[in-house]
Design a protein around this motif. Structure first.
Motif, PDB file in Angstrom:
ATOM      1  N   THR A   1       0.715  55.958   1.775  1.00  0.00           N
ATOM      2  CA  THR A   1       1.179  54.661   2.031  1.00  0.00           C
ATOM      3  C   THR A   1       0.578  54.162   3.260  1.00  0.00           C
ATOM      4  O   THR A   1       0.661  54.764   4.308  1.00  0.00           O
ATOM      5  CB  THR A   1       2.779  54.837   1.916  1.00  0.00           C
ATOM      6  OG1 THR A   1       3.023  55.548   0.942  1.00  0.00           O
ATOM      7  CG2 THR A   1       3.470  53.435   2.113  1.00  0.00           C
ATOM      8  N   THR A   2       0.302  52.783   3.148  1.00  0.00           N
ATOM      9  CA  THR A   2      -0.208  52.212   4.164  1.00  0.00           C
ATOM     10  C   THR A   2       0.523  50.962   4.845  1.00  0.00           C
ATOM     11  O   THR A   2       1.229  50.129   3.908  1.00  0.00           O
ATOM     12  CB  THR A   2      -1.739  51.587   3.925  1.00  0.00           C
ATOM     13  OG1 THR A   2      -2.510  52.703   3.729  1.00  0.00           O
ATOM     14  CG2 THR A   2      -2.114  50.887   5.249  1.00  0.00           C
ATOM     15  N   VAL A   3       0.825  50.899   6.173  1.00  0.00           N
ATOM     16  CA  VAL A   3       1.579  49.676   6.580  1.00  0.00           C
ATOM     17  C   VAL A   3       0.608  49.007   7.528  1.00  0.00           C
ATOM     18  O   VAL A   3      -0.254  49.781   8.094  1.00  0.00           O
ATOM     19  CB  VAL A   3       2.869  50.226   7.180  1.00  0.00           C
ATOM     20  CG1 VAL A   3       4.054  50.466   6.264  1.00  0.00           C
ATOM     21  CG2 VAL A   3       2.685  51.159   8.194  1.00  0.00           C
ATOM     22  N   THR A   4       0.932  47.655   7.683  1.00  0.00           N
ATOM     23  CA  THR A   4       0.140  47.102   8.607  1.00  0.00           C
ATOM     24  C   THR A   4       0.906  46.752   9.811  1.00  0.00           C
ATOM     25  O   THR A   4       2.139  46.021   9.483  1.00  0.00           O
ATOM     26  CB  THR A   4      -0.360  45.589   8.020  1.00  0.00           C
ATOM     27  OG1 THR A   4      -1.269  46.019   6.861  1.00  0.00           O
ATOM     28  CG2 THR A   4      -1.139  44.780   8.700  1.00  0.00           C
ATOM     29  N   LEU A   5       0.498  46.947  10.973  1.00  0.00           N
ATOM     30  CA  LEU A   5       1.418  46.859  12.048  1.00  0.00           C
ATOM     31  C   LEU A   5       1.441  45.171  12.394  1.00  0.00           C
ATOM     32  O   LEU A   5       0.593  44.501  12.418  1.00  0.00           O
ATOM     33  CB  LEU A   5       0.767  47.568  13.399  1.00  0.00           C
ATOM     34  CG  LEU A   5       0.980  49.163  13.308  1.00  0.00           C
ATOM     35  CD1 LEU A   5       0.403  49.432  14.406  1.00  0.00           C
ATOM     36  CD2 LEU A   5       2.033  49.896  12.869  1.00  0.00           C
TER      37      LEU A   5
ATOM     38  N   TRP B   1      -5.488  55.868  11.085  1.00  0.00           N
ATOM     39  CA  TRP B   1      -5.137  54.537  11.758  1.00  0.00           C
ATOM     40  C   TRP B   1      -6.500  53.809  11.505  1.00  0.00           C
ATOM     41  O   TRP B   1      -7.566  54.283  11.595  1.00  0.00           O
ATOM     42  CB  TRP B   1      -5.033  54.744  13.343  1.00  0.00           C
ATOM     43  CG  TRP B   1      -4.354  53.803  13.767  1.00  0.00           C
ATOM     44  CD1 TRP B   1      -4.298  52.398  13.734  1.00  0.00           C
ATOM     45  CD2 TRP B   1      -3.018  54.118  14.801  1.00  0.00           C
ATOM     46  NE1 TRP B   1      -3.607  51.727  14.525  1.00  0.00           N
ATOM     47  CE2 TRP B   1      -2.719  52.794  15.308  1.00  0.00           C
ATOM     48  CE3 TRP B   1      -2.681  55.045  15.423  1.00  0.00           C
ATOM     49  CZ2 TRP B   1      -1.750  52.447  16.177  1.00  0.00           C
ATOM     50  CZ3 TRP B   1      -1.546  55.063  16.159  1.00  0.00           C
ATOM     51  CH2 TRP B   1      -1.249  53.740  16.525  1.00  0.00           C
ATOM     52  N   THR B   2      -6.227  52.868  11.053  1.00  0.00           N
ATOM     53  CA  THR B   2      -7.493  51.612  10.714  1.00  0.00           C
ATOM     54  C   THR B   2      -7.500  50.498  11.515  1.00  0.00           C
ATOM     55  O   THR B   2      -6.459  49.763  11.406  1.00  0.00           O
ATOM     56  CB  THR B   2      -7.508  51.406   9.157  1.00  0.00           C
ATOM     57  OG1 THR B   2      -7.346  52.723   8.401  1.00  0.00           O
ATOM     58  CG2 THR B   2      -8.935  51.197   8.818  1.00  0.00           C
ATOM     59  N   LYS B   3      -8.285  50.409  12.254  1.00  0.00           N
ATOM     60  CA  LYS B   3      -8.337  49.175  13.221  1.00  0.00           C
ATOM     61  C   LYS B   3      -8.755  47.765  12.202  1.00  0.00           C
ATOM     62  O   LYS B   3      -9.493  48.091  10.967  1.00  0.00           O
ATOM     63  CB  LYS B   3      -9.476  49.354  14.243  1.00  0.00           C
ATOM     64  CG  LYS B   3      -8.984  50.429  15.400  1.00  0.00           C
ATOM     65  CD  LYS B   3      -9.737  50.040  16.437  1.00  0.00           C
ATOM     66  CE  LYS B   3      -9.630  51.249  17.382  1.00  0.00           C
ATOM     67  NZ  LYS B   3     -10.614  51.247  18.513  1.00  0.00           N
ATOM     68  N   ALA B   4      -8.812  46.914  12.629  1.00  0.00           N
ATOM     69  CA  ALA B   4      -9.175  45.635  12.061  1.00  0.00           C
ATOM     70  C   ALA B   4     -10.622  45.755  11.414  1.00  0.00           C
ATOM     71  O   ALA B   4     -11.066  45.181  10.437  1.00  0.00           O
ATOM     72  CB  ALA B   4      -8.798  44.490  12.807  1.00  0.00           C
ATOM     73  N   ASP B   5     -11.578  46.281  12.404  1.00  0.00           N
ATOM     74  CA  ASP B   5     -12.906  46.255  12.082  1.00  0.00           C
ATOM     75  C   ASP B   5     -13.116  47.451  10.849  1.00  0.00           C
ATOM     76  O   ASP B   5     -14.376  47.649  10.602  1.00  0.00           O
ATOM     77  CB  ASP B   5     -13.894  46.442  13.086  1.00  0.00           C
ATOM     78  CG  ASP B   5     -13.536  47.861  13.995  1.00  0.00           C
ATOM     79  OD1 ASP B   5     -12.737  48.729  13.448  1.00  0.00           O
ATOM     80  OD2 ASP B   5     -14.304  47.910  15.188  1.00  0.00           O
ATOM     81  N   GLY B   6     -12.118  48.213  10.502  1.00  0.00           N
ATOM     82  CA  GLY B   6     -12.412  49.229   9.443  1.00  0.00           C
ATOM     83  C   GLY B   6     -12.656  50.697   9.968  1.00  0.00           C
ATOM     84  O   GLY B   6     -12.441  51.617   9.291  1.00  0.00           O
ATOM     85  N   THR B   7     -12.651  50.716  11.322  1.00  0.00           N
ATOM     86  CA  THR B   7     -12.929  52.138  11.575  1.00  0.00           C
ATOM     87  C   THR B   7     -11.723  52.737  11.785  1.00  0.00           C
ATOM     88  O   THR B   7     -10.574  52.047  12.142  1.00  0.00           O
ATOM     89  CB  THR B   7     -13.557  52.081  13.217  1.00  0.00           C
ATOM     90  OG1 THR B   7     -12.527  51.310  14.165  1.00  0.00           O
ATOM     91  CG2 THR B   7     -14.763  51.595  13.488  1.00  0.00           C
TER      92      THR B   7
ATOM     93  N   THR C   1      -3.479  46.117  12.717  1.00  0.00           N
ATOM     94  CA  THR C   1      -4.208  47.365  12.484  1.00  0.00           C
ATOM     95  C   THR C   1      -3.361  48.093  11.218  1.00  0.00           C
ATOM     96  O   THR C   1      -2.108  47.829  11.252  1.00  0.00           O
ATOM     97  CB  THR C   1      -4.307  48.352  13.593  1.00  0.00           C
ATOM     98  OG1 THR C   1      -3.139  48.803  14.328  1.00  0.00           O
ATOM     99  CG2 THR C   1      -5.366  47.533  14.657  1.00  0.00           C
ATOM    100  N   ASN C   2      -3.817  48.893  10.674  1.00  0.00           N
ATOM    101  CA  ASN C   2      -3.182  49.658   9.649  1.00  0.00           C
ATOM    102  C   ASN C   2      -3.004  51.023   9.970  1.00  0.00           C
ATOM    103  O   ASN C   2      -3.682  51.759  10.472  1.00  0.00           O
ATOM    104  CB  ASN C   2      -4.097  49.977   8.140  1.00  0.00           C
ATOM    105  CG  ASN C   2      -3.897  48.447   7.556  1.00  0.00           C
ATOM    106  OD1 ASN C   2      -3.299  47.391   7.902  1.00  0.00           O
ATOM    107  ND2 ASN C   2      -5.011  48.156   6.627  1.00  0.00           N
ATOM    108  N   ILE C   3      -1.673  51.575   9.646  1.00  0.00           N
ATOM    109  CA  ILE C   3      -1.428  52.992   9.879  1.00  0.00           C
ATOM    110  C   ILE C   3      -0.861  53.574   8.436  1.00  0.00           C
ATOM    111  O   ILE C   3      -0.128  52.948   7.644  1.00  0.00           O
ATOM    112  CB  ILE C   3      -0.193  53.194  10.695  1.00  0.00           C
ATOM    113  CG1 ILE C   3      -0.571  52.767  11.998  1.00  0.00           C
ATOM    114  CG2 ILE C   3       0.611  54.731  10.697  1.00  0.00           C
ATOM    115  CD1 ILE C   3       0.350  53.371  13.371  1.00  0.00           C
TER     116      ILE C   3
HETATM  117  C1  LIG Z   1      -4.570  47.131   5.643  1.00  0.00           C
HETATM  118  O1  LIG Z   1      -3.956  47.250   4.779  1.00  0.00           O
HETATM  119  C2  LIG Z   1      -3.784  46.120   3.733  1.00  0.00           C
HETATM  120  C3  LIG Z   1      -2.731  46.777   2.872  1.00  0.00           C
HETATM  121  O2  LIG Z   1      -2.874  47.759   2.448  1.00  0.00           O
HETATM  122  C4  LIG Z   1      -5.134  46.119   3.186  1.00  0.00           C
HETATM  123  O3  LIG Z   1      -5.147  44.908   2.333  1.00  0.00           O
HETATM  124  C5  LIG Z   1      -6.142  45.743   4.401  1.00  0.00           C
HETATM  125  O4  LIG Z   1      -7.627  45.661   3.776  1.00  0.00           O
HETATM  126  C6  LIG Z   1      -6.236  46.860   5.244  1.00  0.00           C
HETATM  127  N1  LIG Z   1      -6.971  46.589   6.518  1.00  0.00           N
HETATM  128  C7  LIG Z   1      -7.979  47.282   6.650  1.00  0.00           C
HETATM  129  C8  LIG Z   1      -8.858  46.926   7.993  1.00  0.00           C
HETATM  130  O5  LIG Z   1      -8.292  48.507   6.323  1.00  0.00           O
END
Ligand SMILES: *[C@@H]1O[C@H](CO)[C@@H](O)[C@H](O)[C@H]1NC(C)=O
Ligand SMILES: *[C@@H]1O[C@H](CO)[C@@H](O)[C@H](O)[C@H]1NC(C)=O
Ligand SMILES: *[C@@H]1O[C@H](CO)[C@@H](O)[C@H](O)[C@H]1NC(C)=O
Ligand SMILES: *[C@@H]1O[C@H](CO)[C@@H](O)[C@H](O)[C@H]1NC(C)=O
Ligand SMILES: *[C@@H]1O[C@H](CO)[C@@H](O)[C@H](O)[C@H]1NC(C)=O
Length: 394
Positions: free
Chosen positions: A253-257, A184-190, A238-240
């Motif tokens: 694979t990353t998805v943005t919620l 799980w990646t929050k908007a601040d990158g953690t 945030t990214n999962i």
């Molecule tokens: C979240 O995912 C998107 C698409 O994969 C990426 O462009 C973005 O930088 C990511 N954000 C973070 C905070 O990791």
């Protein structure tokens, strides 16, 4: 009498020993002859050939069947014989096939099971008779590249405070199963890693049920590849990431919620006066974007400008202060999930006693420094005069 019988017994056993020794000698003789036969025969190597592909490109974790055709001299190779594929060194045998009949041509295939990334070389060795061998000089080169088949991730529509699921399905490879790991990646990158397991089959298994992770929404995992969670507005954007870990490789694979939430009007919304104008700013956050309206403004003499970025709408209304100093400025922001209403306060230190006196006030403010300068100048003059008068008197 007793000794005679003992004597004859002794004779009997001696005869037995002789027979055993001669049988043993015969076996030894036979064995040594066989050893002599094991001397490597010379044969015409040009009579052997193999028709097989020279290069194969694979992805890690995949399998591949390699077909080949052999041509053998039937007068050299004897049945049964063994076909042994080796990897790299001829001593490193990977498969052995025993063949009962020698034909001048033989079609067969061998299978490669999931290799790690890298370069490999396979060769074929024949064995027959008493340690007779032939190694085909031709090699099959196999280039194994990184896995490109990424896991599939589905996200159910998400609404603030309502349960939703994220499902990850790693590709089924020919070799090895995948373990699923969530990140799980929050908007601040953690980022935080949520460990899990992928069983491949769904006998219902639950764990981490309703567990709380600091700052991350409540979630539970079902079967490792399913994440159940209750997102909030803070989880929007945030990214999962679903990481599929195989024996030899890992892909993700990353998805943005996208979490929908009803609008909120921020506390930074405020009204200020600017000369004879009243300027009110209303800022709201909502997903989908929640447009702002100013319902109580009935005058025609006003202007509104609005812009939005991400989930924020910023609307500014400008109207004559004189006509509105006693009206409440209210803004409404609404989207499909609801609406927010706020009466915007006039920023306190800017509230004028009397709006028409505002210009006067600002005029007196501008005059004040000159008064100060004037007073201090005259004081200085008085002091100087007094000083001069005193000195003169003395
Ligand atoms: C979240 O995912 C998107 C698409 O994969 C990426 O462009 C973005 O930088 C990511 N954000 C973070 C905070 O990791
Ligand atoms: C034949 O092969 C066996 C094992 O493969 C080995 O032990 C033996 O020494 C070999 N004999 C000869 C004569 O090469
Ligand atoms: C906005 O103000 C209200 C009332 O003064 C307060 O309860 C709320 O926590 C504030 N919100 C933020 C985001 O500062
Ligand atoms: C809103 O807009 C005004 C001017 O149009 C700007 O000064 C202000 O910084 C903006 N606020 C936000 C939060 O974008
Ligand atoms: C302004 O509001 C106050 C209290 O709300 C009220 O007593 C007063 O009459 C109003 N004045 C005008 C000019 O509307």
């Amino acid at each position: 009498m007793r000794s005679a019988s003992q004597n004859s017994g002794f004779c009997h056993s001696k005869m037995k020993m002789t027979v055993i020794y001669s049988v043993l000698f015969w076996f030894l003789l036979k064995a040594s002859r066989c050893q002599l036969q094991c001397v490597k025969e010379t044969f015409d190597e040009t009579k052997f050939s193999i028709n097989v592909t020279g290069h194969v490109n694979l992805e890690s974790g995949s399998c591949h069947e390699i077909s080949y055709t052999l041509t053998l001299p039937t007068n050299t190779v004897t049945a049964p014989y063994k076909m042994r594929w080796f990897k790299g060194d001829p001593a490193n045998i990977v498969t052995t096939t025993e063949v009962d009949e020698v034909n001048s041509e033989r079609q067969d295939s061998f299978r490669i099971y999931g290799l790690p990334q890298g370069e490999y070389e396979y060769g074929l060795k024949l064995e027959w008779g008493c340690n007779q061998t032939y190694i085909f000089p031709k090699r099959v080169h196999i280039s194994v590249s990184a896995l490109t088949r990424k896991p599939m991730v589905w996200v159910h529509p998400m609404v603030d405070g309502e349960g939703a699921r994220v499902i990850c399905r790693p590709e089924r490879l020919c070799f090895g199963t995948a373990d699923v790991q969530w990140k799980w990646t929050k908007a601040d990158g953690t980022a935080k890693v949520i460990p899990g397991r992928y069983d491949g089959y769904p006998p219902f298994r639950m764990w981490n049920r309703n567990e709380r992770y600091d700052g991350y929404p409540r979630f539970r995992m079902r079967n490792g590849n399913e994440l159940w969670l209750t997102p909030t507005a803070d989880d929007h954007n945030t990214n999962i990431t679903c990481v599929a870990i195989y024996d030899y490789d890992a892909v993700e694979t990353t998805v943005t919620l996208n979490v929908k939430f009803s609008p909120r009007i921020l506390n930074s919304s405020q009204c200020t006066t600017d000369g004879e104008l009243l300027v009110c700013m209303c800022i709201s956050r909502g997903n989908p974007l929640a447009p702002i309206t100013w319902p109580l403004v009935t005058l025609t003499d006003y202007s509104v400008s609005s812009f939005s970025s991400l989930q924020t709408v910023n609307s500014t209304i400008t109207l004559p202060a004189a006509d509105n100093h006693n009206t409440t400025i209210r803004c409404i922001s609404s989207n499909e999930l609801g609406q927010a209403v706020k009466d915007i306060p006039l920023q306190e230190n800017l509230i004028p006693e009397n709006v028409s006196g505002l210009n006067l006030n600002s005029k007196s403010n501008a005059v004040l420094p000159w008064i100060v300068v004037g007073v201090s100048l005259s004081l200085n003059l008085v002091l100087l005069t007094t000083l001069i008068v005193c000195t003169c008197k003395r």
